[in-house]
Scaffold this motif. Structure first.
Motif, PDB file in Angstrom:
ATOM      1  N   VAL A  78      45.551  46.097  36.172  1.00 57.21           N
ATOM      2  CA  VAL A  78      44.908  45.825  37.450  1.00 57.21           C
ATOM      3  C   VAL A  78      44.502  47.174  38.002  1.00 57.21           C
ATOM      4  CG1 VAL A  78      45.160  44.930  39.777  1.00 57.21           C
ATOM      5  CG2 VAL A  78      46.270  43.757  37.865  1.00 57.21           C
ATOM      6  N   SER A 121      42.715  49.172  41.184  1.00 63.53           N
ATOM      7  CA  SER A 121      42.304  49.086  42.585  1.00 63.53           C
ATOM      8  C   SER A 121      41.198  50.084  42.836  1.00 63.53           C
ATOM      9  CB  SER A 121      43.493  49.409  43.493  1.00 63.53           C
ATOM     10  OG  SER A 121      43.066  49.497  44.830  1.00 63.53           O
ATOM     11  N   GLY A 142      36.753  40.461  38.045  1.00 60.24           N
ATOM     12  CA  GLY A 142      37.114  40.539  39.458  1.00 60.24           C
ATOM     13  C   GLY A 142      36.054  39.859  40.297  1.00 60.24           C
ATOM     14  N   ARG A 143      36.308  39.792  41.556  1.00 56.10           N
ATOM     15  CA  ARG A 143      35.380  39.140  42.482  1.00 56.10           C
ATOM     16  C   ARG A 143      34.148  40.001  42.724  1.00 56.10           C
ATOM     17  NH1 ARG A 143      38.479  35.744  47.031  1.00 56.10           N
ATOM     18  NH2 ARG A 143      39.415  34.296  45.577  1.00 56.10           N
ATOM     19  N   HIS A 197      33.725  43.990  44.155  1.00 54.06           N
ATOM     20  CA  HIS A 197      35.032  44.641  44.081  1.00 54.06           C
ATOM     21  C   HIS A 197      35.006  45.896  43.212  1.00 54.06           C
ATOM     22  CE1 HIS A 197      38.106  41.626  45.798  1.00 54.06           C
ATOM     23  NE2 HIS A 197      36.952  41.488  46.399  1.00 54.06           N
ATOM     24  N   LYS A 211      33.433  46.209  39.831  1.00 52.69           N
ATOM     25  CA  LYS A 211      33.396  46.053  38.371  1.00 52.69           C
ATOM     26  C   LYS A 211      32.333  46.957  37.750  1.00 52.69           C
ATOM     27  CE  LYS A 211      32.552  41.659  38.569  1.00 52.69           C
ATOM     28  NZ  LYS A 211      32.520  41.462  40.018  1.00 52.69           N
ATOM     29  N   GLU A 216      41.521  43.507  35.608  1.00 54.64           N
ATOM     30  CA  GLU A 216      41.070  42.929  36.871  1.00 54.64           C
ATOM     31  C   GLU A 216      40.881  44.048  37.887  1.00 54.64           C
ATOM     32  OE1 GLU A 216      43.698  40.094  38.633  1.00 54.64           O
ATOM     33  OE2 GLU A 216      42.344  39.737  40.322  1.00 54.64           O
ATOM     34  N   VAL A 217      39.703  44.075  38.474  1.00 47.02           N
ATOM     35  CA  VAL A 217      39.401  45.064  39.515  1.00 47.02           C
ATOM     36  C   VAL A 217      39.450  44.339  40.848  1.00 47.02           C
ATOM     37  CG1 VAL A 217      37.656  46.657  40.385  1.00 47.02           C
ATOM     38  CG2 VAL A 217      37.905  46.324  37.922  1.00 47.02           C
ATOM     39  N   TRP A 218      40.103  44.937  41.813  1.00 45.17           N
ATOM     40  CA  TRP A 218      40.184  44.327  43.133  1.00 45.17           C
ATOM     41  C   TRP A 218      40.033  45.406  44.186  1.00 45.17           C
ATOM     42  CZ3 TRP A 218      44.265  46.000  46.129  1.00 45.17           C
ATOM     43  CH2 TRP A 218      45.324  46.591  45.454  1.00 45.17           C
TER      44      TRP A 218
END
Length: 170
Positions: free
Chosen positions: A16, A18, A62-63, A66, A68, A163-165
């Motif tokens: 993950v 950030s 990711g969303r 965010h 990516k 996952e990028v958030w």
């Protein structure tokens, strides 16, 4: 020197990331001279247990908004600076036209040609129908020289995922 081909133990890992407001994704350990070393090494470990035995796929998921694309562009630049061949695939779950409606290549495709290629002085583009099952298999020969293929999206596709958030902004 160790080979970039490694055991499938790396497949169980995930990450993950950030995206901080300053655009820096990875924090360097205390005393580390190369803040990219850990993530680049992890990305280059192939996942031998997935359906993607030929391409070493790592999906950046990711969303929307965010980070990516920003992360992928930074990773591609870093791999390129280090002389490591890497490719990328952008996945979209939506149905939309990629070609320019009315142009010759579009007309060829609509008339029934598959695949259709466009060759210019600087780029080559190939259009073929996506039956939902074999798109990656059709692309595999194009990525033979790549040690890694970064995929933006395609959360259900074969390969490891990052996952990028983005933290909520006040």
């Amino acid at each position: 020197a160790p080979s970039h081909r490694n055991s499938s133990a790396s497949c169980a890992r995930s990450a993950v990331v950030s995206s901080a407001t300053d655009g820096k994704y990875l924090q360097s350990p205390v005393g580390a001279h190369d803040p990219w070393h850990g993530i680049l090494h992890w990305l280059l470990l192939p996942c031998a247990t997935t359906a993607s035995r030929v391409m070493n796929l790592v999906h950046i998921v990711g969303r929307k908004n965010h980070g990516k694309t920003t992360l992928i562009v930074e990773l591609l630049g870093e791999f390129s600076r280090r002389g490591i061949p890497v490719g990328s695939i952008k996945h979209s779950p939506h149905v939309h036209e990629l070609d320019t409606i009315g142009k010759d290549s579009y007309r060829h495709r609509v008339a029934g040609a598959a695949p259709v290629a466009v060759i210019t002085a600087g780029l080559v583009g190939v259009y073929f129908p996506n039956d939902g099952r074999s798109a990656l298999a059709k692309l595999t020969p194009l990525f033979d020289s790549c040690r890694l293929v970064l995929v933006e999206g395609y959360v259900d596709g074969p390969g490891r995922k990052i996952e990028v958030w983005r933290a909520a902004q006040e």
